[in-house]
Design a protein around this motif. Structure first.
Motif, mmCIF file in Angstrom:
data_model
loop_
_atom_site.group_PDB
_atom_site.id
_atom_site.type_symbol
_atom_site.label_atom_id
_atom_site.label_comp_id
_atom_site.label_asym_id
_atom_site.label_seq_id
_atom_site.Cartn_x
_atom_site.Cartn_y
_atom_site.Cartn_z
ATOM 1 N N TYR A 60 -30.764 -47.771 20.358
ATOM 2 C CA TYR A 60 -31.810 -48.522 19.667
ATOM 3 C C TYR A 60 -32.367 -47.730 18.481
ATOM 4 O O TYR A 60 -33.536 -47.842 18.142
ATOM 5 N N GLY A 61 -31.506 -46.917 17.870
ATOM 6 C CA GLY A 61 -31.876 -46.247 16.641
ATOM 7 C C GLY A 61 -32.115 -44.757 16.744
ATOM 8 O O GLY A 61 -32.156 -44.075 15.721
ATOM 9 N N ASP A 62 -32.291 -44.224 17.962
ATOM 10 C CA ASP A 62 -32.566 -42.789 18.112
ATOM 11 C C ASP A 62 -31.976 -42.307 19.428
ATOM 12 O O ASP A 62 -32.658 -42.276 20.457
ATOM 13 N N LEU A 63 -30.717 -41.926 19.391
ATOM 14 C CA LEU A 63 -29.986 -41.563 20.602
ATOM 15 C C LEU A 63 -30.661 -40.437 21.370
ATOM 16 O O LEU A 63 -30.824 -40.513 22.597
ATOM 17 N N PHE A 64 -31.072 -39.377 20.687
ATOM 18 C CA PHE A 64 -31.634 -38.230 21.393
ATOM 19 C C PHE A 64 -33.019 -38.532 21.958
ATOM 20 O O PHE A 64 -33.374 -38.061 23.040
ATOM 21 N N ARG A 65 -33.819 -39.315 21.246
ATOM 22 C CA ARG A 65 -35.120 -39.713 21.791
ATOM 23 C C ARG A 65 -34.920 -40.521 23.070
ATOM 24 O O ARG A 65 -35.649 -40.325 24.057
ATOM 25 N N GLU A 66 -33.946 -41.403 23.064
ATOM 26 C CA GLU A 66 -33.669 -42.225 24.240
ATOM 27 C C GLU A 66 -33.201 -41.354 25.413
ATOM 28 O O GLU A 66 -33.610 -41.567 26.557
ATOM 29 N N GLN A 67 -32.366 -40.355 25.125
ATOM 30 C CA GLN A 67 -31.926 -39.445 26.185
ATOM 31 C C GLN A 67 -33.093 -38.660 26.764
ATOM 32 O O GLN A 67 -33.214 -38.513 27.991
ATOM 33 N N ARG A 68 -33.946 -38.144 25.881
ATOM 34 C CA ARG A 68 -35.076 -37.342 26.358
ATOM 35 C C ARG A 68 -36.009 -38.177 27.220
ATOM 36 O O ARG A 68 -36.540 -37.692 28.229
ATOM 37 N N ALA A 69 -36.210 -39.442 26.840
ATOM 38 C CA ALA A 69 -37.063 -40.314 27.646
ATOM 39 C C ALA A 69 -36.486 -40.482 29.049
ATOM 40 O O ALA A 69 -37.204 -40.348 30.053
ATOM 41 N N LEU A 70 -35.196 -40.737 29.141
ATOM 42 C CA LEU A 70 -34.561 -40.897 30.453
ATOM 43 C C LEU A 70 -34.631 -39.596 31.254
ATOM 44 O O LEU A 70 -34.919 -39.614 32.461
ATOM 45 N N ALA A 71 -34.373 -38.460 30.601
ATOM 46 C CA ALA A 71 -34.420 -37.176 31.298
ATOM 47 C C ALA A 71 -35.816 -36.874 31.810
ATOM 48 O O ALA A 71 -35.981 -36.191 32.834
ATOM 49 N N ASP A 72 -36.836 -37.396 31.129
ATOM 50 C CA ASP A 72 -38.224 -37.192 31.544
ATOM 51 C C ASP A 72 -38.689 -38.226 32.566
ATOM 52 O O ASP A 72 -39.847 -38.189 33.002
ATOM 53 N N GLY A 73 -37.823 -39.181 32.908
ATOM 54 C CA GLY A 73 -38.167 -40.166 33.920
ATOM 55 C C GLY A 73 -38.877 -41.393 33.403
ATOM 56 O O GLY A 73 -39.522 -42.110 34.177
ATOM 57 N N SER A 74 -38.750 -41.669 32.118
ATOM 58 C CA SER A 74 -39.385 -42.859 31.555
ATOM 59 C C SER A 74 -38.347 -43.783 30.943
ATOM 60 O O SER A 74 -37.220 -43.383 30.650
ATOM 61 N N GLY A 75 -38.742 -45.036 30.742
ATOM 62 C CA GLY A 75 -37.847 -46.005 30.138
ATOM 63 C C GLY A 75 -36.869 -46.606 31.131
ATOM 64 O O GLY A 75 -36.966 -46.399 32.347
ATOM 65 N N LEU A 76 -35.919 -47.348 30.607
ATOM 66 C CA LEU A 76 -34.901 -48.010 31.421
ATOM 67 C C LEU A 76 -33.645 -48.205 30.595
ATOM 68 O O LEU A 76 -33.670 -48.063 29.371
ATOM 69 N N VAL A 77 -32.555 -48.516 31.276
ATOM 70 C CA VAL A 77 -31.283 -48.807 30.606
ATOM 71 C C VAL A 77 -30.815 -50.191 31.035
ATOM 72 O O VAL A 77 -30.805 -50.519 32.222
ATOM 73 N N ASP A 78 -30.443 -50.976 30.057
ATOM 74 C CA ASP A 78 -29.906 -52.318 30.276
ATOM 75 C C ASP A 78 -28.433 -52.208 30.648
ATOM 76 O O ASP A 78 -27.589 -51.876 29.824
ATOM 77 N N LEU A 79 -28.131 -52.478 31.920
ATOM 78 C CA LEU A 79 -26.749 -52.488 32.400
ATOM 79 C C LEU A 79 -26.349 -53.901 32.801
ATOM 80 O O LEU A 79 -25.559 -54.104 33.742
ATOM 81 N N SER A 80 -26.887 -54.872 32.078
ATOM 82 C CA SER A 80 -26.697 -56.274 32.469
ATOM 83 C C SER A 80 -25.284 -56.778 32.241
ATOM 84 O O SER A 80 -24.958 -57.901 32.630
ATOM 85 N N HIS A 81 -24.441 -55.951 31.617
ATOM 86 C CA HIS A 81 -23.040 -56.345 31.439
ATOM 87 C C HIS A 81 -22.197 -56.038 32.667
ATOM 88 O O HIS A 81 -21.052 -56.478 32.754
ATOM 89 N N ARG A 82 -22.748 -55.285 33.620
ATOM 90 C CA ARG A 82 -21.973 -54.909 34.801
ATOM 91 C C ARG A 82 -21.817 -56.085 35.755
ATOM 92 O O ARG A 82 -22.665 -56.972 35.831
ATOM 93 N N ALA A 83 -20.713 -56.078 36.486
ATOM 94 C CA ALA A 83 -20.431 -57.127 37.459
ATOM 95 C C ALA A 83 -21.344 -56.979 38.670
ATOM 96 O O ALA A 83 -21.597 -55.861 39.127
ATOM 97 N N VAL A 84 -21.834 -58.097 39.190
ATOM 98 C CA VAL A 84 -22.659 -58.110 40.400
ATOM 99 C C VAL A 84 -21.995 -59.028 41.418
ATOM 100 O O VAL A 84 -21.747 -60.202 41.130
ATOM 101 N N VAL A 85 -21.719 -58.491 42.593
ATOM 102 C CA VAL A 85 -21.063 -59.237 43.668
ATOM 103 C C VAL A 85 -21.876 -59.039 44.945
ATOM 104 O O VAL A 85 -22.374 -57.934 45.212
ATOM 105 N N THR A 86 -22.015 -60.110 45.733
ATOM 106 C CA THR A 86 -22.714 -60.005 47.011
ATOM 107 C C THR A 86 -21.789 -60.415 48.154
ATOM 108 O O THR A 86 -20.859 -61.209 47.967
ATOM 109 N N VAL A 87 -22.091 -59.858 49.325
ATOM 110 C CA VAL A 87 -21.406 -60.249 50.557
ATOM 111 C C VAL A 87 -22.472 -60.557 51.599
ATOM 112 O O VAL A 87 -23.333 -59.705 51.877
#
Length: 321
Positions: free
Chosen positions: A25-52
């Protein structure tokens, strides 16, 4: 499936296997630092979801997967593989049971083949398999996150963070209240740092679990029979895998990272030397600089200086030779 979060300011679409979500979203390292510090989220909505669902779901999956899941407690996260008859990795699944349903996410676009295999193995078991990808989006919260999880949302919690199976209709609202949103490149850089393999990146058509360190985390060695178990047991008890995963510190003076499949050679042999492996994933890390994972032949010395294409690389052992 294109994520609505691609409409956020600064979003740059990812390509290849991760098409459908943002690379950053425009600042790769800022986004990494936020995740490493325990803040923010990552959109993984492209991943497959299956239930049983169904009363036999855990006993049935136990017969098919490399992991011991017959007594999987509600809320306990695990990961598992589906192997070919020859022990090669076919699917990597990230699972949790909520007491009534097993939820799993897998690589984007793999749900068709996965469900076809599961359906073919139902026999007389009381189970129902469903593709829930259109209804649910996977959202990643990093370790240490204090973001609230909405009532009724299934959570898969691990040492690396939490995977939420969020209703897809709620994705935009949830991201707005729990951001900042980080792109998939930030998530991948932290995955590489943690030496965590990913199907289709660290694997090819002949990869076996031992090569990637998936023994123990995704493969249980004391469980009953499953497809490909003979290979797993034989390599574990009688031999060594032909290749091993390594972590690489890449020369930071290079502008372009070596991409997936870039040949790895001994530095002493130069760029025309014999190929000993290949780059599986490379990334730019906010602290470590350029890094990568690679699969190399087992007999490559652990202290050997390597070349990834034309880029100098110092290795760290992930899987012992």
């Amino acid at each position: 499936m294109k994520s609505p979060l691609l409409s956020l300011p600064g979003a740059v679409p990812a390509e290849g296997r991760d098409e459908g979500v943002a690379a950053h979203y425009g600042d790769l390292f800022r986004e990494q630092r936020a995740l490493a510090d325990g803040s923010g989220l990552v959109d993984l909505s492209h991943r497959a979801v299956v239930t049983v669902t169904g009363s036999d779901r855990l006993a049935w999956l136990h017969l098919l997967l490399t992991q011991h899941v017959s007594e999987l407690a509600p809320g306990q996260a695990t990961e598992a593989l589906i192997l070919t008859a020859h022990g090669h990795i076919e699917h990597a699944l990230y699972l949790v049971d909520d007491g009534e349903t097993v939820w799993m996410h897998a690589e984007p676009g793999t749900q068709g083949d996965l469900i076809a295999y599961l359906e073919s193995m139902k026999f007389f078991y009381r189970v129902e398999v469903a593709d829930r990808t259109e209804d649910f989006a996977v959202v990643y919260l990093p370790a240490g996150s204090i973001a609230e999880v909405p009532d009724g949302v299934t959570v898969r919690e691990t040492a690396y963070g939490r995977d939420l199976f969020l209703p897809r209709a709620d994705l935009e609202k949830y991201a707005a209240g729990n951001g900042p949103v980080a792109g998939i490149l930030a998530y991948e850089a932290l995955r590489v740092e943690a030496h965590r393999p990913r199907l289709g990146f660290e694997t090819d058509h002949r990869t076996i679990p031992h090569e990637l360190g998936w023994i123990g985390t995704a493969v249980h060695l004391q469980k009953g029979c499953y497809r490909g178990q003979e290979t797993v047991a034989r390599v574990q008890n009688l031999g060594k895998p032909p290749r091993r995963l390594v972590f690489l510190h890449l020369d930071g003076s290079e502008v372009v990272l070596p991409g997936h499949g870039t040949p790895v050679r001994l530095a002493a042999d130069g760029a025309e030397g014999r190929q000993l492996g290949f780059i599986t994933t490379s990334a730019r890390h906010h602290e470590l600089g350029p890094i990568a994972l690679a699969l190399v032949k087992r007999n490559v010395a652990v202290d050997a200086e390597l070349l990834a294409g034309d880029t100098a690389a110092a290795q760290e052992t992930v899987v012992e030779p």
